[in-house]
Design a protein around this motif. Sequence first.
Motif, PDB file in Angstrom:
ATOM      1  N   TYR C  50       0.920  -1.137   0.000  1.00  0.00           N
ATOM      2  CA  TYR C  50       0.000   0.000   0.000  1.00  0.00           C
ATOM      3  C   TYR C  50       0.961   1.187   0.000  1.00  0.00           C
ATOM      4  CZ  TYR C  50      -3.839   2.989   1.826  1.00  0.00           C
ATOM      5  OH  TYR C  50      -4.805   3.955   2.034  1.00  0.00           O
ATOM      6  N   GLU C  51       1.355   1.611  -1.209  1.00  0.00           N
ATOM      7  CA  GLU C  51       2.591   2.377  -1.338  1.00  0.00           C
ATOM      8  C   GLU C  51       2.618   3.693  -0.554  1.00  0.00           C
ATOM      9  OE1 GLU C  51       4.634   2.571  -5.063  1.00  0.00           O
ATOM     10  OE2 GLU C  51       3.911   0.600  -5.705  1.00  0.00           O
ATOM     11  N   SER C  52       1.550   4.481  -0.658  1.00  0.00           N
ATOM     12  CA  SER C  52       1.579   5.783   0.020  1.00  0.00           C
ATOM     13  C   SER C  52       1.624   5.590   1.535  1.00  0.00           C
ATOM     14  CB  SER C  52       0.358   6.608  -0.387  1.00  0.00           C
ATOM     15  OG  SER C  52      -0.832   5.880  -0.136  1.00  0.00           O
ATOM     16  N   MET C  53       0.833   4.612   2.051  1.00  0.00           N
ATOM     17  CA  MET C  53       0.841   4.378   3.495  1.00  0.00           C
ATOM     18  C   MET C  53       2.168   3.771   3.926  1.00  0.00           C
ATOM     19  SD  MET C  53      -1.883   2.316   5.874  1.00  0.00           S
ATOM     20  CE  MET C  53      -1.507   1.993   7.620  1.00  0.00           C
ATOM     21  N   ALA C  54       2.734   2.876   3.105  1.00  0.00           N
ATOM     22  CA  ALA C  54       3.999   2.229   3.462  1.00  0.00           C
ATOM     23  C   ALA C  54       5.105   3.273   3.599  1.00  0.00           C
ATOM     24  CB  ALA C  54       4.366   1.182   2.420  1.00  0.00           C
ATOM     25  N   ALA C  55       5.146   4.236   2.682  1.00  0.00           N
ATOM     26  CA  ALA C  55       6.175   5.276   2.772  1.00  0.00           C
ATOM     27  C   ALA C  55       6.009   6.088   4.063  1.00  0.00           C
ATOM     28  CB  ALA C  55       6.093   6.198   1.551  1.00  0.00           C
ATOM     29  N   ARG C  56       4.750   6.398   4.403  1.00  0.00           N
ATOM     30  CA  ARG C  56       4.503   7.117   5.674  1.00  0.00           C
ATOM     31  C   ARG C  56       4.939   6.296   6.867  1.00  0.00           C
ATOM     32  NH1 ARG C  56      -1.188  10.052   6.208  1.00  0.00           N
ATOM     33  NH2 ARG C  56      -0.523   9.614   8.336  1.00  0.00           N
ATOM     34  N   LYS C  57       4.635   4.981   6.824  1.00  0.00           N
ATOM     35  CA  LYS C  57       4.981   4.121   7.963  1.00  0.00           C
ATOM     36  C   LYS C  57       6.492   3.962   8.086  1.00  0.00           C
ATOM     37  CE  LYS C  57       1.220   3.406   9.993  1.00  0.00           C
ATOM     38  NZ  LYS C  57       1.069   3.727  11.420  1.00  0.00           N
ATOM     39  N   LEU C  58       7.188   3.901   6.949  1.00  0.00           N
ATOM     40  CA  LEU C  58       8.656   3.825   7.026  1.00  0.00           C
ATOM     41  C   LEU C  58       9.192   5.069   7.743  1.00  0.00           C
ATOM     42  CD1 LEU C  58       9.778   2.499   3.500  1.00  0.00           C
ATOM     43  CD2 LEU C  58       9.580   1.210   5.639  1.00  0.00           C
ATOM     44  N   GLU C  59       8.610   6.215   7.406  1.00  0.00           N
ATOM     45  CA  GLU C  59       9.059   7.444   8.059  1.00  0.00           C
ATOM     46  C   GLU C  59       8.718   7.435   9.550  1.00  0.00           C
ATOM     47  OE1 GLU C  59       8.150  10.972   5.924  1.00  0.00           O
ATOM     48  OE2 GLU C  59       9.270  12.222   7.347  1.00  0.00           O
ATOM     49  N   GLU C  60       7.524   6.928   9.886  1.00  0.00           N
ATOM     50  CA  GLU C  60       7.155   6.839  11.305  1.00  0.00           C
ATOM     51  C   GLU C  60       8.104   5.925  12.068  1.00  0.00           C
ATOM     52  OE1 GLU C  60       2.336   7.065  10.982  1.00  0.00           O
ATOM     53  OE2 GLU C  60       3.151   5.701  12.501  1.00  0.00           O
ATOM     54  N   VAL C  61       8.445   4.786  11.460  1.00  0.00           N
ATOM     55  CA  VAL C  61       9.392   3.865  12.109  1.00  0.00           C
ATOM     56  C   VAL C  61      10.738   4.572  12.289  1.00  0.00           C
ATOM     57  CG1 VAL C  61      10.752   1.759  11.779  1.00  0.00           C
ATOM     58  CG2 VAL C  61       8.284   1.724  11.345  1.00  0.00           C
ATOM     59  N   GLY C  62      11.169   5.283  11.259  1.00  0.00           N
ATOM     60  CA  GLY C  62      12.431   6.017  11.349  1.00  0.00           C
ATOM     61  C   GLY C  62      12.413   7.024  12.494  1.00  0.00           C
ATOM     62  N   GLU C  63      11.293   7.713  12.636  1.00  0.00           N
ATOM     63  CA  GLU C  63      11.200   8.708  13.717  1.00  0.00           C
ATOM     64  C   GLU C  63      11.175   8.031  15.084  1.00  0.00           C
ATOM     65  OE1 GLU C  63       7.941  11.124  12.412  1.00  0.00           O
ATOM     66  OE2 GLU C  63       9.208  12.070  10.878  1.00  0.00           O
ATOM     67  N   GLU C  64      10.511   6.879  15.159  1.00  0.00           N
ATOM     68  CA  GLU C  64      10.519   6.126  16.413  1.00  0.00           C
ATOM     69  C   GLU C  64      11.956   5.709  16.767  1.00  0.00           C
ATOM     70  OE1 GLU C  64       8.247   2.490  16.307  1.00  0.00           O
ATOM     71  OE2 GLU C  64       9.066   1.858  18.239  1.00  0.00           O
ATOM     72  N   VAL C  65      12.692   5.233  15.782  1.00  0.00           N
ATOM     73  CA  VAL C  65      14.081   4.807  16.038  1.00  0.00           C
ATOM     74  C   VAL C  65      14.920   6.008  16.481  1.00  0.00           C
ATOM     75  CG1 VAL C  65      16.166   3.845  14.978  1.00  0.00           C
ATOM     76  CG2 VAL C  65      13.930   2.858  14.440  1.00  0.00           C
ATOM     77  N   ARG C  66      14.734   7.164  15.858  1.00  0.00           N
ATOM     78  CA  ARG C  66      15.474   8.369  16.254  1.00  0.00           C
ATOM     79  C   ARG C  66      15.204   8.748  17.705  1.00  0.00           C
ATOM     80  NH1 ARG C  66      13.669  11.334  11.248  1.00  0.00           N
ATOM     81  NH2 ARG C  66      15.358  11.187   9.743  1.00  0.00           N
ATOM     82  N   ARG C  67      13.937   8.550  18.147  1.00  0.00           N
ATOM     83  CA  ARG C  67      13.620   8.878  19.543  1.00  0.00           C
ATOM     84  C   ARG C  67      14.250   7.885  20.508  1.00  0.00           C
ATOM     85  NH1 ARG C  67       8.410   9.620  17.370  1.00  0.00           N
ATOM     86  NH2 ARG C  67       7.822   7.567  18.137  1.00  0.00           N
ATOM     87  N   ARG C  68      14.331   6.623  20.098  1.00  0.00           N
ATOM     88  CA  ARG C  68      14.755   5.574  21.025  1.00  0.00           C
ATOM     89  C   ARG C  68      16.255   5.408  21.151  1.00  0.00           C
ATOM     90  NH1 ARG C  68      11.355   0.732  22.272  1.00  0.00           N
ATOM     91  NH2 ARG C  68       9.258   1.583  22.250  1.00  0.00           N
TER      92      ARG C  68
END
Lengths: 81, 81, 148, 148
Positions: C50-68
């Motif tokens: 689900y390409e548009s959502m997948a790109a958003r989720k990749l960014e969300e995961v990236g932001e989660e990793v940056r916080r952790r």
Amino acid sequence: MKVNVRLFAGLTEIVGARQIELDLADGATVGDLREKMAEKFPAVGPFLSSLVCAVNEEYVPAGHHVREGDDVALIPPVSGG
Amino acid sequence: MKVNVRLFAGLTEIVGARQIELDLADGATVGDLREKMAEKFPAVGPFLSSLVCAVNEEYVPAGHHVREGDDVALIPPVSGG
Amino acid sequence: MFFVTRDPLDPAPLVEAVRRDESGAVVLFYGVVRNHNDGRRVRSMEYEAYESMAARKLEEVGEEVRRRFPIDDIAIAHRVGHLQVGEPSLLVAVASAHRADAFEAAHYCVDRIKEVVPIWKKEHWDDGSAWLKGHAVDVAEPEPTSPA
Amino acid sequence: MFFVTRDPLDPAPLVEAVRRDESGAVVLFYGVVRNHNDGRRVRSMEYEAYESMAARKLEEVGEEVRRRFPIDDIAIAHRVGHLQVGEPSLLVAVASAHRADAFEAAHYCVDRIKEVVPIWKKEHWDDGSAWLKGHAVDVAEPEPTSPA
């Protein structure tokens, strides 16, 4: 016997050479070599305890006997990576 | 209200379409949508419990209310990487 | 840098994007199509997103990793389409001052991608194909959205 | 593939060398010269090696990692000479069927390299330079040379 010893990094700068020749008794150990080194180059004294010896490119303990023709190196604490 | 629902992966193959239209009561929840789905496509029944709903590209719980014009997707278990 | 693409993945731009002059370590992870799974010989792998959502989720995961994790930056690219054995499907690049943080952050990132990003894969064998079982998304327990 | 070189490091041949068709994961580690250390601004880093022994030790470390972790293969390259901030000094590539093994093996490998490989670095600052303290090699406790 005469043994050539390779030096590296800070040790090269303290001694002023990349390689030195030491005159050791036949049957001398790596421990004897280190003592001879401290005698000939007193400035090395404070660092001696951190130096390790490699003979023919393998680390050896202080009791290891050095033989004429061995490729000997004094290895300061390593910091690769 | 009419809601378009995106389908993916195995779900697309079971239903035979990448997108379907469901007719839901105003104020229907995601749970209602899933029930309607099972009713219209009985073959989906065994998989329903593993499906999650995304509304406007965010995962939502079963109690979430769907609104006309929402971008709704049924998300089978994911296997990216 | 977070994206989903149909093109072959090139790691160089990701590594460039994450490295800072403060970085002492970069860890780059390649998820690669392998020739076996569950005891079966795999010939190729088909990725759907689900390409548009997948790109958003990749960014969300990236932001989660940056916080952790105390990292300098992270980048993620996921390929979709029909991939042959040996081709990378996923690249994750993480830069940090100290190596342990980059290793841990990259590993955690790959685990999270497999839990929440709407991408699916279908294995192709000599005699058939099947969508992989996958990981049911846990809506009741979403990833944290505010700093821990 | 284990080597010491004066040339800039290129990761592509290492990744090529370690990947097998069985591999599902490749982890690539870059050790990079960073612009700070112990609170001082670093301008560049000089690497010196006992080159022939260092290459042998890199291979020994690689063999130790192969024995300890279920990986497909490992490759290591270490650069020597004068490196600028941002340039990679070390590359470690590990391929495995499953990602946890590649992450753990690569991390362990970097730790071991820093303990046993005869390479030294000298930091250059604006107003001077110094050899780094480093890690005294533990001769009494060498790395295992037979399978654990």
